[in-house]
Design an enzyme around this catalytic site. Structure first.
Site, PDB file in Angstrom:
ATOM      1  CD  GLU A  55       4.154  -1.346   3.239  1.00  0.00           C
ATOM      2  OE1 GLU A  55       3.732  -2.472   2.924  1.00  0.00           O
ATOM      3  OE2 GLU A  55       5.102  -1.197   4.026  1.00  0.00           O
ATOM      4  CB  SER A  56      -2.465  -0.815   1.694  1.00  0.00           C
ATOM      5  OG  SER A  56      -2.654   0.601   1.589  1.00  0.00           O
TER       6      SER A  56
END
Length: 203
Positions: A55-56
């Site tokens: 995700e990040s």
């Protein structure tokens, strides 16, 4: 014997380098915090790490093109809803940039989705990325079922996300659950090879 140990040393060093590269590619920053929040929600911390990596990239201030924020890339409305369910007062979207808050809400939300979809990680991860209602609609209309696996998910983005998280999860499990014993054996081979070389040189 010395020649064998020399080759053993070379292979051991190569293995150590390869494993070091893997550890660098699959880190677990904030490991204690991830472990605490994941286990509080009954999740495997390594699954959470795989979600965060995808995700990040472990960047606390990451923002997606759609406005998802923080480590686990929560949308502000999802964060607000999760905060209300957890009894967290005074929630503001900017708090999603705080690792502890983001992890608490993100882990709770992932655990909620796992429970909602009967513990099926494929369905839960698809809902995490594509939306709970979307996955329910796919299943209701017969467009997709978790038993088909991530490869048949209708949305390309969600399909790649789920497949990526599951792949990363397998790597994390191998690295952080099964590798220590292998690593110890490699260190033993390296030490044996070094000792043999030193003995040959008369050190």
């Amino acid at each position: 014997m010395v020649r064998w140990l020399g080759w053993g040393t070379t292979l051991a060093v190569a293995a150590l380098v390869a494993m070091a590269v893997l550890y660098a590619a699959y880190p677990v920053p904030m490991a204690a915090l991830i472990q605490r929040e994941a286990r509080a929600c009954g999740l495997d911390p390594l699954l959470v790490a795989a979600v965060i990596r995808r995700e990040s990239g472990f960047e606390p201030r990451a923002v997606s093109s759609r406005g998802a924020r923080g480590l686990m890339q929560l949308m502000p409305e999802t964060g607000a809803w999760a905060a209300s369910r957890l009894g967290i007062e005074g929630f503001h979207p900017d708090r999603l940039f705080e690792p502890e808050v983001n992890l608490r809400l993100g882990c709770w939300y992932l655990a909620y989705l796992l429970d909602r979809f009967g513990g099926d990680p494929v369905a839960a991860l698809a809902a995490y990325n594509g939306g709970e209602g979307t996955v329910e609609d796919w299943m209701a209309r017969g467009h997709w079922h978790p038993a088909q696996g991530p490869g048949e998910i209708p949305f390309p983005e969600t399909r790649h996300f789920v497949a990526g998280v599951l792949r990363d999860y397998r790597v994390y499990r191998w690295l952080y659950r099964h590798l220590p014993a292998v690593w110890g054996r490699v260190e033993q081979l390296a030490a044996a090879g070094t000792a043999a070389v030193e003995e040959r040189l008369g050190r």
